[in-house]
Scaffold this motif. Structure first.
Motif, mmCIF file in Angstrom:
data_model
loop_
_atom_site.group_PDB
_atom_site.id
_atom_site.type_symbol
_atom_site.label_atom_id
_atom_site.label_comp_id
_atom_site.label_asym_id
_atom_site.label_seq_id
_atom_site.Cartn_x
_atom_site.Cartn_y
_atom_site.Cartn_z
ATOM 1 N N ASP A 25 99.618 25.974 13.476
ATOM 2 C CA ASP A 25 98.234 25.502 13.436
ATOM 3 C C ASP A 25 97.238 26.527 13.942
ATOM 4 O O ASP A 25 96.036 26.267 13.968
ATOM 5 C CB ASP A 25 98.082 24.217 14.256
ATOM 6 C CG ASP A 25 98.763 23.039 13.584
ATOM 7 O OD1 ASP A 25 98.871 23.043 12.349
ATOM 8 O OD2 ASP A 25 99.191 22.122 14.310
ATOM 9 N N GLY A 26 97.714 27.686 14.372
ATOM 10 C CA GLY A 26 96.803 28.730 14.835
ATOM 11 C C GLY A 26 97.552 29.803 15.586
ATOM 12 O O GLY A 26 98.475 29.517 16.358
ATOM 13 N N GLY A 78 98.299 29.670 8.950
ATOM 14 C CA GLY A 78 97.323 29.065 9.838
ATOM 15 C C GLY A 78 96.178 30.014 10.135
ATOM 16 O O GLY A 78 96.211 31.189 9.779
ATOM 17 N N HIS A 93 92.054 24.906 8.453
ATOM 18 C CA HIS A 93 93.511 24.893 8.544
ATOM 19 C C HIS A 93 94.092 24.677 7.148
ATOM 20 O O HIS A 93 93.672 23.769 6.419
ATOM 21 C CB HIS A 93 93.989 23.793 9.489
ATOM 22 C CG HIS A 93 93.752 24.113 10.935
ATOM 23 N ND1 HIS A 93 92.501 24.346 11.455
ATOM 24 C CD2 HIS A 93 94.626 24.256 11.967
ATOM 25 C CE1 HIS A 93 92.603 24.620 12.746
ATOM 26 N NE2 HIS A 93 93.881 24.569 13.089
#
Length: 674
Positions: free
Chosen positions: A372-373, A468, A598
């Motif tokens: 997610d990052g 991501g 995202h």
């Protein structure tokens, strides 16, 4: 539930087309995980140190003729090889060639009996090279300075709060103690000078390419100096005034000591791919190895005393770290905060011998972190192998990577080098620059044509692997190949750059040593009998920025040197950052990641006979285009439900690529071999 099933027919021409990738070496000669004796060697690094005066008592063996030779070879390289000379003369109002000529004239008036002290000669030579404010272009001191570091048993870093800037002790060598002294103590004066002024004055002596780099170098060099590239301290000891851990005002008098540094990653004088494509700030590289030797003994133990070693099996240095085969190169962790759970991947150096192994370990670690990052942190990274930096960019973007082009300055000696190696694809191939340099003799062009060092196929053979959002953290000590990495990150719009300083170190060049240049005129045999390069005495060496790098994308043609890469956002380091694992910095990066789009591009494949079933499960995209061996097969408009597509007449080994779009903009890509 599966979505609608569709069928796409592959053409006959596509059956015979196969995309080839750069093969990873089967045997890299990676050293085993070694622990025996390395802890003892790391512990002995500080214990084996000697006081600075004792070390200097045995230094000083250059004859007058040897000093003259060093001046002459420095003149040759700066005048004929140094790519930034026109820029530096204009931007910093300096004339290093004239300074060298004056030094030579004064040397000619001396004799072996009357010549000045050797320390003064080294200081004059270092000062001339420092005046161009180029950390690629250096006078490297001879024996016994090479391979040695002068140090104080602690490190100082700067942070900010509402009251202004503060200089805190952040590390001490094991076993060192002083009253109320340790991480968190605040330094107020250095040899009686207010600490901020002392840092600025020191930065002027060890200049970087911009103000931020000057201050960063000045602070770091207060307590740590690689003697191969920085003149020894003038003082035998320093007096430090500090606010102790209990709030009391204390004073410490500490002696400079000298010890042996860890060895460099590669022989930069040898004719190898690694030495020829090196983009390395030697000062930062020496300091990074010194910090490992003095403060990070677990990594030295794991690497068995080598630098950037690749281990046979992944190991974790800290309890929170993911295991890695390159503990001196990467540190990967999961970080959780108010904005979510993300990956933090620190890259300490690009100084490796195998750029594909570097890229693949980056990919492996990024895949093991939350999707997610991703926070990619290159602070304090002085660069290294340019291929390693540019090969890695593709893994974070669907865009095709355009490696930064580089140029030689037009000179007879550079033309001579390129002529000798214009048909040398198996070695150091300088053919791409030869025609333009030869033509420059007639046209008067100042520089050669701009061609990339990094092969474009190597920069794009793998493609995107992390989908991501990505934040890149930089500082003023990012230099050389790390500047190139940051510039490519910005130019290809991969993500957001968060800087703890207002700029990177601004070192945009490929750097060669005198030893490498001399060897290039003698290899392949026969040797050039008229070579102007002469062997340097006592292990002395010279380095020069040989090819300058230019930006691509919207800033195409802009040099990296002296300009660097400016961040999209800045964060001033806090006390919590210095003493509590970059807590506020990572929170700021997490906030940026949370605000970014995202994406998810799930790609499942099953080959049954000659029919390939492709399953698509995506988020943040409204269209996916499919390609087989780079030929278009299908374009699917997505409605939010998974889709299955059958592709007929497919052979094992072919490459499938899925490109995801949002409102017509390419936002994700994934490749898979059938």
């Amino acid at each position: 539930m599966a979505g609608p099933r569709k069928t796409a027919q592959k053409t006959t021409a596509q059956k015979t087309t196969a995309q080839k990738s750069v093969a990873r070496k089967a045997d890299r000669g990676a050293p085993p995980n070694r622990r025996t004796g390395s802890r003892r060697r790391a512990t002995e690094t500080a214990a084996a140190a000697v006081p600075l005066p004792q070390f200097l008592a045995g230094a000083g063996t250059l004859t007058l003729a040897q000093r003259t030779l060093l001046i002459d070879q420095a003149l040759l390289m700066l005048e004929q090889n140094y790519v930034h000379l026109p820029l530096k003369e204009a931007m910093h109002a300096v004339n290093p060639l004239q300074r060298l000529r004056v030094l030579r004239a004064r040397t000619e008036r001396q004799t072996d009996a009357s010549m000045e002290a050797e320390w003064l000669f080294h200081r004059q030579m270092s000062g001339i090279f420092h005046c161009v404010r180029d950390l690629h272009t250096n006078y490297l001191l001879p024996a016994p300075f090479a391979g040695k570091i002068a140090f104080l048993p602690f490190l100082i870093e700067k942070c900010f709060d509402n009251a202004g800037e503060h200089y805190l002790i952040t590390r001490t060598i094991t076993g060192f103690t002083a009253p109320q002294f340790g991480p968190g103590a605040e330094v107020t004066h250095w040899n009686g000078t207010p600490i901020a002024r002392a840092v600025a004055l020191n930065g002027a002596a060890f200049a970087g390419s911009n103000d931020a780099a000057n201050l960063a170098r000045g602070l770091e060099s207060l307590t740590l100096r690689p003697l191969v590239i920085q003149a020894p301290p003038d003082e035998d000891w320093v007096t430090v005034t500090y606010v102790g851990l209990d709030g009391s005002v204390q004073e410490l008098r500490e002696q400079w000591k000298v010890t042996t540094n860890l060895p460099p990653m590669t022989d930069l004088d040898a004719v190898t791919e690694a030495s020829a494509v090196m983009g390395l700030d030697l000062d930062s590289d020496e300091k990074a190895r010194a910090k490992k030797a003095l403060y990070v003994r677990d990594v030295v133990e794991l690497e068995g005393g080598e630098s950037s070693a690749e281990l046979t099996a992944p190991v974790a240095v800290g309890a929170a770290d993911l295991p890695t085969t390159m503990p001196g190169v990467f540190r990967a962790r999961v970080v959780t905060g108010t904005h979510g759970t993300f990956g933090h991947l620190r890259i300490f150096t690009f100084s490796v011998n195998d750029p594909v192994a570097f890229r693949d370990e980056f990919v492996r670690l990024a895949a093991a972190l939350p999707q997610d990052g991703l926070i990619v942190d290159v602070r304090d990274n002085g660069g290294g192998h340019i291929h390693a930096s540019e090969f890695t960019l593709q893994t974070m973007t669907p865009r095709r990577i355009a490696p930064e082009p580089v140029q030689f300055v037009s000179s007879p000696l550079n033309l001579r080098l390129c002529r000798r190696h214009k048909d040398n694809p198996a070695g150091i191939d300088l053919g791409p620059w030869f025609d333009s340099l030869e033509l420059a003799t007639e046209t008067g062009a100042a520089y050669s044509a701009a061609k990339p060092i990094t092969p474009e196929h190597g920069a794009n053979d793998l493609g995107q692997t992390y989908h991501g959002p990505v934040v890149l953290i930089t500082d003023a000590r990012c230099y050389s190949a790390t500047d190139i990495f940051a510039a490519g990150f910005a130019d290809h719009e991969i993500g957001t750059i968060l800087g703890v300083d207002d700029n990177t170190g601004a070192g945009g060049a490929n750097v060669w040593t005198h030893g490498l240049l001399a060897t290039l005129l003698n290899e392949p045999p026969p040797a050039d009998p008229t070579t102007p390069y002469e062997a340097l005495p006592n292990g002395a060496n010279l380095r020069v920025a040989i090819r300058r790098t230019l930006r691509v994308g919207e800033l195409s043609g802009t040099p990296v040197e002296d300009l660097g890469v400016r961040p999209h956002a800045t964060h001033r380091m806090t006390r919590a950052d210095l003493l509590a694992g970059n807590a506020d910095l990572l929170a700021a990066a997490g906030a940026l990641l949370a605000a970014m789009p995202h994406r998810r591009l799930g790609l499942a494949t099953t080959l049954t006979g000659t029919t390939l079933t492709v399953g698509l499960d995506v988020d943040g995209m409204d269209r996916v285009d499919l390609y087989l061996d780079d030929r278009p097969i299908s374009s699917e408009d997505l409605t939010g439900v998974p889709v299955e597509i059958d592709i007929l007449d497919v052979s094992p080994g072919q490459w499938l690529r899925a490109d995801g779009f949002a409102s017509g903009v390419l936002v994700a890509s994934r490749r898979r071999q059938v």
